[in-house]
Scaffold this motif. Structure first.
Motif, PDB file in Angstrom:
ATOM      1  N   ASP A 111       0.836  -1.191   0.000  1.00 41.20           N
ATOM      2  CA  ASP A 111       0.000   0.000   0.000  1.00 41.20           C
ATOM      3  C   ASP A 111       0.874   1.245   0.000  1.00 41.20           C
ATOM      4  O   ASP A 111       1.715   1.422   0.876  1.00 41.20           O
ATOM      5  CB  ASP A 111      -0.904  -0.004   1.237  1.00 41.20           C
ATOM      6  CG  ASP A 111      -1.802   1.206   1.312  1.00 41.20           C
ATOM      7  OD1 ASP A 111      -2.093   1.799   0.250  1.00 41.20           O
ATOM      8  OD2 ASP A 111      -2.233   1.556   2.427  1.00 41.20           O
ATOM      9  N   ALA A 112       0.653   2.129  -0.987  1.00 35.77           N
ATOM     10  CA  ALA A 112       1.410   3.380  -1.036  1.00 35.77           C
ATOM     11  C   ALA A 112       0.822   4.426  -0.101  1.00 35.77           C
ATOM     12  O   ALA A 112       1.423   5.487   0.106  1.00 35.77           O
ATOM     13  CB  ALA A 112       1.423   3.933  -2.459  1.00 35.77           C
ATOM     14  N   ASN A 113      -0.354   4.143   0.470  1.00 35.90           N
ATOM     15  CA  ASN A 113      -1.030   5.047   1.416  1.00 35.90           C
ATOM     16  C   ASN A 113      -1.307   6.414   0.795  1.00 35.90           C
ATOM     17  O   ASN A 113      -1.082   7.457   1.422  1.00 35.90           O
ATOM     18  CB  ASN A 113      -0.206   5.203   2.694  1.00 35.90           C
ATOM     19  CG  ASN A 113      -1.052   5.735   3.851  1.00 35.90           C
ATOM     20  OD1 ASN A 113      -2.272   5.527   3.897  1.00 35.90           O
ATOM     21  ND2 ASN A 113      -0.423   6.427   4.781  1.00 35.90           N
ATOM     22  N   ARG A 114      -1.807   6.391  -0.437  1.00 36.88           N
ATOM     23  CA  ARG A 114      -2.186   7.621  -1.130  1.00 36.88           C
ATOM     24  C   ARG A 114      -3.612   7.486  -1.670  1.00 36.88           C
ATOM     25  O   ARG A 114      -3.842   7.526  -2.880  1.00 36.88           O
ATOM     26  CB  ARG A 114      -1.227   7.903  -2.293  1.00 36.88           C
ATOM     27  CG  ARG A 114       0.213   8.124  -1.867  1.00 36.88           C
ATOM     28  CD  ARG A 114       1.117   8.235  -3.083  1.00 36.88           C
ATOM     29  NE  ARG A 114       2.513   8.414  -2.694  1.00 36.88           N
ATOM     30  CZ  ARG A 114       3.524   8.415  -3.565  1.00 36.88           C
ATOM     31  NH1 ARG A 114       3.266   8.241  -4.863  1.00 36.88           N
ATOM     32  NH2 ARG A 114       4.774   8.587  -3.152  1.00 36.88           N
ATOM     33  N   ARG A 125     -10.203   1.979   5.802  1.00 31.97           N
ATOM     34  CA  ARG A 125      -8.955   1.372   5.342  1.00 31.97           C
ATOM     35  C   ARG A 125      -8.143   0.821   6.508  1.00 31.97           C
ATOM     36  O   ARG A 125      -7.564  -0.261   6.428  1.00 31.97           O
ATOM     37  CB  ARG A 125      -8.121   2.405   4.578  1.00 31.97           C
ATOM     38  CG  ARG A 125      -8.622   2.715   3.175  1.00 31.97           C
ATOM     39  CD  ARG A 125      -7.951   3.949   2.610  1.00 31.97           C
ATOM     40  NE  ARG A 125      -6.498   3.894   2.692  1.00 31.97           N
ATOM     41  CZ  ARG A 125      -5.715   3.335   1.770  1.00 31.97           C
ATOM     42  NH1 ARG A 125      -6.257   2.793   0.707  1.00 31.97           N
ATOM     43  NH2 ARG A 125      -4.411   3.331   1.919  1.00 31.97           N
ATOM     44  N   LYS A 126      -8.101   1.573   7.609  1.00 30.72           N
ATOM     45  CA  LYS A 126      -7.340   1.139   8.785  1.00 30.72           C
ATOM     46  C   LYS A 126      -7.911  -0.168   9.344  1.00 30.72           C
ATOM     47  O   LYS A 126      -7.168  -1.109   9.654  1.00 30.72           O
ATOM     48  CB  LYS A 126      -7.372   2.235   9.851  1.00 30.72           C
ATOM     49  CG  LYS A 126      -6.709   1.879  11.167  1.00 30.72           C
ATOM     50  CD  LYS A 126      -6.734   3.064  12.113  1.00 30.72           C
ATOM     51  CE  LYS A 126      -6.178   2.714  13.483  1.00 30.72           C
ATOM     52  NZ  LYS A 126      -7.090   1.828  14.243  1.00 30.72           N
ATOM     53  N   ARG A 172      -7.104  -3.030   6.965  1.00 33.18           N
ATOM     54  CA  ARG A 172      -5.690  -3.412   7.029  1.00 33.18           C
ATOM     55  C   ARG A 172      -5.414  -4.229   8.298  1.00 33.18           C
ATOM     56  O   ARG A 172      -4.678  -5.224   8.252  1.00 33.18           O
ATOM     57  CB  ARG A 172      -4.819  -2.163   6.978  1.00 33.18           C
ATOM     58  CG  ARG A 172      -3.337  -2.448   6.812  1.00 33.18           C
ATOM     59  CD  ARG A 172      -2.554  -1.167   6.542  1.00 33.18           C
ATOM     60  NE  ARG A 172      -2.677  -0.213   7.644  1.00 33.18           N
ATOM     61  CZ  ARG A 172      -3.353   0.928   7.580  1.00 33.18           C
ATOM     62  NH1 ARG A 172      -3.968   1.264   6.464  1.00 33.18           N
ATOM     63  NH2 ARG A 172      -3.416   1.743   8.619  1.00 33.18           N
ATOM     64  N   GLN A 190       4.114  -0.892   3.489  1.00 33.39           N
ATOM     65  CA  GLN A 190       3.807   0.422   2.941  1.00 33.39           C
ATOM     66  C   GLN A 190       4.938   0.811   2.008  1.00 33.39           C
ATOM     67  O   GLN A 190       6.079   1.023   2.428  1.00 33.39           O
ATOM     68  CB  GLN A 190       3.640   1.475   4.031  1.00 33.39           C
ATOM     69  CG  GLN A 190       3.277   2.854   3.466  1.00 33.39           C
ATOM     70  CD  GLN A 190       3.008   3.877   4.537  1.00 33.39           C
ATOM     71  OE1 GLN A 190       2.539   3.550   5.620  1.00 33.39           O
ATOM     72  NE2 GLN A 190       3.299   5.137   4.238  1.00 33.39           N
ATOM     73  N   SER A 191       4.629   0.901   0.731  1.00 33.67           N
ATOM     74  CA  SER A 191       5.655   1.161  -0.260  1.00 33.67           C
ATOM     75  C   SER A 191       4.997   1.570  -1.569  1.00 33.67           C
ATOM     76  O   SER A 191       3.817   1.309  -1.792  1.00 33.67           O
ATOM     77  CB  SER A 191       6.516  -0.092  -0.489  1.00 33.67           C
ATOM     78  OG  SER A 191       7.473   0.136  -1.500  1.00 33.67           O
ATOM     79  N   HIS A 211      10.302   2.664  -0.424  1.00 35.02           N
ATOM     80  CA  HIS A 211       9.624   3.499   0.578  1.00 35.02           C
ATOM     81  C   HIS A 211      10.676   4.208   1.398  1.00 35.02           C
ATOM     82  O   HIS A 211      11.495   3.584   2.072  1.00 35.02           O
ATOM     83  CB  HIS A 211       8.731   2.649   1.480  1.00 35.02           C
ATOM     84  CG  HIS A 211       8.059   3.436   2.563  1.00 35.02           C
ATOM     85  ND1 HIS A 211       7.178   4.461   2.298  1.00 35.02           N
ATOM     86  CD2 HIS A 211       8.150   3.368   3.921  1.00 35.02           C
ATOM     87  CE1 HIS A 211       6.748   4.979   3.433  1.00 35.02           C
ATOM     88  NE2 HIS A 211       7.325   4.334   4.424  1.00 35.02           N
TER      89      HIS A 211
END
Length: 320
Positions: free
Chosen positions: A44-47, A71-72, A75, A88-89, A107
């Motif tokens: 997940d790039a978290n964007r 999302r949290k 996950r 996360q990357s 990341h």
């Protein structure tokens, strides 16, 4: 099956499936795959595209939840399974590697490498909005892009619809089903023919084709649309039609994409490239409600598991 977190002799993490993207589609796919006892790398790039949205709607048992909270929770549910590895990357390359796939990402300067038998692409879309200076300030509160998601909260209000694309009429009529007080702003760009004008007029929808300078408002939210000639029309809410872009240059595979750049798949998310799947907003018809994306993720997970049980060679024969 590969044990979670197992590394081959050269160092990469080895898993059954790599899921790229952790929105509702990707999280749902990952959850159902680990429950099938598949080892899964979830990257997940978290964007998230909906990061500015305060509330998401229409997701059964979670109506009104923050998209970030959804999302949290998703996950955390995936991470609770020992078969899952969550990273996360930003993935910058997915390519064939023998009978599987090599996945590379970075990341904060750190790199990671993984190898998977199958890859599920669930990276969603990038939005491009009309060039209005204050639009982002109101986006997610007074201004939205999904009327199915946020129309109810603005029902009956004085609404603006900002649209510069050829589908302006159909989309405006959809927005008009939530209110009788709607003005469509084409910003001098979207073209209307006589039939389109007649359809909007019959629905009581006003059209303003003058160039738009900006949106106006205060801490309480949107108050109006300011035209380039200085005229200001009052509105308490707005919907906008973005342009959507699927950024997939990092996938080294012959994807079949439609005119909008979306990945063509079968009803279960198969791309036609054995071992490569796509799900969620990155597939036609594009942006969809969270609950629909989650459902598609579950369906694709079932297909991935069945294909791995049957062997990807069997799937290659079926595709050909």
């Amino acid at each position: 099956m590969t044990a979670a977190g197992e590394h081959d002799a050269d160092g990469p993490l080895v898993v059954d499936v790599a899921v790229i993207g952790a929105g509702p589609a990707g999280l749902s796919a990952a959850l159902n795959l680990v429950r099938a006892r598949r080892t899964v790398l979830l990257v997940d790039a978290n964007r998230p595209r909906n990061a500015a949205t305060l509330r998401s709607h229409g997701f059964l048992t979670r109506d009104g939840i923050s998209p970030l909270e959804l999302r949290k929770l998703g996950r955390e549910e995936v991470e609770a399974y020992p078969e899952a590895t969550v990273v996360q990357s930003v993935v910058d390359r997915v390519a064939r590697d023998g009978d599987g796939w090599a996945v590379h990402g970075t990341h904060r300067g750190a790199e990671f490498h993984a190898r998977a038998r199958a890859v599920v692409v669930a990276t969603g879309l990038r939005e491009e909005f009309p060039a209005l200076p204050s639009l982002r300030a109101f986006y997610g509160t007074s201004v939205h892009s999904c009327v199915e998601c946020d129309g109810y909260e603005h029902g009956g209000a004085s609404l603006a619809f900002l649209c510069e694309t050829a589908d302006v009429v159909d989309r405006a009529l959809l927005v008009a089903s939530w209110t009788d007080d709607l003005v469509v702003y084409t910003n001098g760009t979207a073209t209307l023919d006589e039939r389109g004008r007649a359809r909007l007029a019959a629905a009581g929808v006003l059209v303003d084709e003058r160039p738009v300078a900006d949106l106006e408002g205060d801490r309480t939210g949107l108050t109006g649309v300011r035209l380039a000639d200085g005229d200001v029309r009052a509105h308490t809410g707005a919907f906008v039609r973005p342009l959507w872009h699927a950024d997939l240059d990092w996938i080294d595979a012959p994807l079949d994409r439609d005119a909008d750049g979306l990945v063509r798949v079968d009803r279960l998310g198969r791309t036609g490239v054995p071992g490569l799947y796509a799900v969620g907003d990155v597939t036609p018809p594009g942006p969809e409600q969270l609950v629909v994306a989650a459902g598609h993720g579950a369906s694709t997970a079932a297909a991935v598991h069945r294909d791995l049980v049957g062997g990807l060679e069997d799937l290659r024969d079926a595709v050909q």
